[in-house]
Every structure is written in structure tokens, then in C-alpha cells.
Design a protein around this motif. Structure first.
Motif, PDB file in Angstrom:
ATOM      1  N   UNK A  13     -32.905  -2.965  78.719  1.00  0.00           N
ATOM      2  CA  UNK A  13     -31.812  -3.121  77.608  1.00  0.00           C
ATOM      3  C   UNK A  13     -31.567  -1.833  77.348  1.00  0.00           C
ATOM      4  N   UNK A  14     -30.165  -1.269  77.252  1.00  0.00           N
ATOM      5  CA  UNK A  14     -30.198   0.094  76.878  1.00  0.00           C
ATOM      6  C   UNK A  14     -29.475  -0.095  75.588  1.00  0.00           C
ATOM      7  N   UNK A  15     -30.152   0.612  74.786  1.00  0.00           N
ATOM      8  CA  UNK A  15     -29.696   0.521  73.237  1.00  0.00           C
ATOM      9  C   UNK A  15     -28.696   1.552  72.999  1.00  0.00           C
ATOM     10  N   UNK A  16     -28.645   2.532  74.094  1.00  0.00           N
ATOM     11  CA  UNK A  16     -27.395   3.577  73.689  1.00  0.00           C
ATOM     12  C   UNK A  16     -26.237   2.859  73.890  1.00  0.00           C
ATOM     13  N   UNK A  17     -26.065   1.722  74.679  1.00  0.00           N
ATOM     14  CA  UNK A  17     -24.832   0.940  74.676  1.00  0.00           C
ATOM     15  C   UNK A  17     -24.432   0.315  73.480  1.00  0.00           C
ATOM     16  N   UNK A  18     -23.264   0.598  73.081  1.00  0.00           N
ATOM     17  CA  UNK A  18     -22.716   0.088  71.576  1.00  0.00           C
ATOM     18  C   UNK A  18     -22.731  -1.258  71.415  1.00  0.00           C
ATOM     19  N   UNK A  19     -22.434  -1.910  72.569  1.00  0.00           N
ATOM     20  CA  UNK A  19     -22.148  -3.473  72.573  1.00  0.00           C
ATOM     21  C   UNK A  19     -23.666  -4.127  72.352  1.00  0.00           C
ATOM     22  N   UNK A  20     -24.613  -3.422  73.322  1.00  0.00           N
ATOM     23  CA  UNK A  20     -25.958  -3.956  73.061  1.00  0.00           C
ATOM     24  C   UNK A  20     -26.648  -3.831  71.784  1.00  0.00           C
ATOM     25  N   UNK A  21     -26.351  -2.564  71.122  1.00  0.00           N
ATOM     26  CA  UNK A  21     -26.876  -2.180  69.796  1.00  0.00           C
ATOM     27  C   UNK A  21     -26.286  -3.296  68.754  1.00  0.00           C
ATOM     28  N   UNK A  22     -24.945  -3.557  69.063  1.00  0.00           N
ATOM     29  CA  UNK A  22     -24.400  -4.388  67.983  1.00  0.00           C
ATOM     30  C   UNK A  22     -24.806  -5.567  68.172  1.00  0.00           C
ATOM     31  N   UNK A  23     -24.973  -6.284  69.170  1.00  0.00           N
ATOM     32  CA  UNK A  23     -25.578  -7.768  69.622  1.00  0.00           C
ATOM     33  C   UNK A  23     -27.063  -7.790  68.953  1.00  0.00           C
ATOM     34  N   UNK A  24     -27.656  -6.637  69.049  1.00  0.00           N
ATOM     35  CA  UNK A  24     -29.109  -6.755  68.651  1.00  0.00           C
ATOM     36  C   UNK A  24     -29.019  -6.664  67.144  1.00  0.00           C
ATOM     37  N   UNK A  43     -23.962 -15.300  58.185  1.00  0.00           N
ATOM     38  CA  UNK A  43     -22.260 -15.254  58.160  1.00  0.00           C
ATOM     39  C   UNK A  43     -21.864 -13.687  58.566  1.00  0.00           C
ATOM     40  N   UNK A  44     -22.666 -13.073  57.644  1.00  0.00           N
ATOM     41  CA  UNK A  44     -22.316 -11.525  57.795  1.00  0.00           C
ATOM     42  C   UNK A  44     -22.742 -11.029  59.128  1.00  0.00           C
ATOM     43  N   UNK A  45     -23.705 -11.349  59.936  1.00  0.00           N
ATOM     44  CA  UNK A  45     -24.186 -11.222  61.094  1.00  0.00           C
ATOM     45  C   UNK A  45     -23.063 -11.436  62.080  1.00  0.00           C
ATOM     46  N   UNK A  46     -22.733 -12.612  61.919  1.00  0.00           N
ATOM     47  CA  UNK A  46     -21.397 -13.066  63.002  1.00  0.00           C
ATOM     48  C   UNK A  46     -20.454 -12.065  62.747  1.00  0.00           C
ATOM     49  N   UNK A  47     -20.006 -11.928  61.496  1.00  0.00           N
ATOM     50  CA  UNK A  47     -18.645 -10.926  61.350  1.00  0.00           C
ATOM     51  C   UNK A  47     -19.026  -9.669  61.815  1.00  0.00           C
ATOM     52  N   UNK A  48     -20.335  -9.037  61.548  1.00  0.00           N
ATOM     53  CA  UNK A  48     -20.539  -7.947  62.395  1.00  0.00           C
ATOM     54  C   UNK A  48     -20.400  -7.796  63.915  1.00  0.00           C
ATOM     55  N   UNK A  69     -17.303  -5.564  65.584  1.00  0.00           N
ATOM     56  CA  UNK A  69     -17.858  -4.258  66.373  1.00  0.00           C
ATOM     57  C   UNK A  69     -18.349  -4.697  67.515  1.00  0.00           C
ATOM     58  N   UNK A  70     -18.420  -5.904  67.999  1.00  0.00           N
ATOM     59  CA  UNK A  70     -19.130  -6.270  69.367  1.00  0.00           C
ATOM     60  C   UNK A  70     -17.847  -6.110  70.533  1.00  0.00           C
ATOM     61  N   UNK A  82     -11.876 -10.414  72.886  1.00  0.00           N
ATOM     62  CA  UNK A  82     -11.498 -10.420  71.276  1.00  0.00           C
ATOM     63  C   UNK A  82     -11.079 -11.859  70.969  1.00  0.00           C
ATOM     64  N   UNK A  83     -10.504 -12.461  71.708  1.00  0.00           N
ATOM     65  CA  UNK A  83     -10.101 -13.866  71.381  1.00  0.00           C
ATOM     66  C   UNK A  83     -11.266 -14.968  71.124  1.00  0.00           C
ATOM     67  N   UNK A  84     -12.557 -14.708  71.997  1.00  0.00           N
ATOM     68  CA  UNK A  84     -13.684 -15.532  71.610  1.00  0.00           C
ATOM     69  C   UNK A  84     -14.332 -15.177  70.614  1.00  0.00           C
ATOM     70  N   UNK A  85     -14.489 -13.928  70.333  1.00  0.00           N
ATOM     71  CA  UNK A  85     -15.058 -13.150  69.107  1.00  0.00           C
ATOM     72  C   UNK A  85     -14.484 -13.694  67.907  1.00  0.00           C
TER      73      UNK A  85
END
Length: 166
Positions: A1-12, A37-42, A46-47, A51-54
């Protein structure tokens, strides 16, 4: 898992916030449903991914959170009203629960609440019926907690589906 990847960091980070929210429902120090709820909104804002699925996950999570908050107060409140427990008994229980939380961490919240309701009902109803009324109040508070927990868990499941399909 590459934590420098923005998507992975946002997911984590989103996952940790959601988990903290679910735990916060059980340990009443944190605003559990709001954090979940806030975690899902984040994640939705930012994920990375579709975009439609998010957006769909964000809308569903918001509907669940709003429904959970409304039901959390209305359903147990109706049960309390039906049993005749006055609001003042619940308020005194809440105040003593808050005091108890600081005197005896975690356990004091429950002990203080039960003691406060029981004392008010003892004064109002006498010793024979006070405990029965207090049990009704505890049941209503438990129902409120279960509604909030179910809502938080459902939001977490919706997020997991969104994570898998976004």
C-alpha cells in the motif's frame, strides 16, 4: 500500500474516521454518527474514482444519517411518553450521568443516569414503582443507542460498497 498516493491516503483516513465514529456511538464521548457521516463525506469530496459513485454514496449516507438522527429521538421519546416518564427525570438523569462520567470515567455515565432517573421516579412514584419506571427509561435510551449504532454501521457498509465500486 503506497501511502504517498492521495487516493489511498484519503481512503485510509476516511476509514479511520468512520471506524472512530462507530466506536463513538458505543463510547459516548465522541459524536459517533456525525463522525461516521463525516468520514464518508471526506471520502466523497477528496477521494479518487468515479465521481458519480462517490456522490451516490454521499447522498445515501446523508439520508441514513438524517433518518437515524430523527428516529433516534422520536422513537424512544414516544416510548418514554407512553410509559409516563417525565422529561424532568430524564434531564436529571442526564445531568447526573454527565457528572458521573467525570467522577467514574465511562461507567459513571451509565451509573449517574440510572441513579438520577431512579431518584426522580422514587420521589414521584414511591419505592414500589420507581424501578419499573427507571427500567423503561433505560430501555428507551438503549433503543436510541441501537438506532444510532445501526445507522452508523449502515453508513459504513454503504461506504465499503462505494469503495469497492467507485
Amino acid at each position: 500500500m503506497d501511502l504517498t498516493d492521495t487516493g489511498t491516503a484519503v481512503n485510509l483516513i476516511s476509514g479511520l474516521v468512520i471506524l472512530t465514529g462507530v466506536i463513538g456511538v458505543i463510547v459516548p464521548v465522541l459524536p459517533g454518527l456525525l463522525l461516521t457521516w463525516g468520514g464518508v463525506m471526506l471520502w466523497a469530496v477528496l477521494g479518487e474514482g468515479s465521481g458519480g459513485a462517490r456522490l451516490l454514496v454521499a447522498v445515501i449516507a446523508t439520508l441514513i444519517a438524517v433518518a437515524g438522527l430523527v428516529i433516534k429521538y422520536l422513537w424512544p421519546g414516544k416510548k418514554l411518553k407512553d410509559t409516563g416518564v417525565p422529561t424532568s427525570a430524564v434531564a436529571v438523569g442526564g445531568v447526573l450521568g454527565l457528572i458521573g462520567f467525570f467522577v467514574v470515567p465511562f461507567v459513571g455515565l451509565v451509573l449517574g443516569f440510572v441513579l438520577g432517573v431512579w431518584l426522580m421516579e422514587l420521589r414521584r412514584l414511591g419505592s414500589e414503582r420507581a424501578w419499573s419506571s427507571t427500567r423503561s427509561t433505560i430501555g428507551a435510551v438503549g433503543l436510541s443507542l441501537l438506532v444510532e449504532l445501526a445507522s452508523a454501521l449502515l453508513i459504513a457498509v454503504v461506504w465499503l460498497f462505494g469503495l469497492a465500486f467507485a
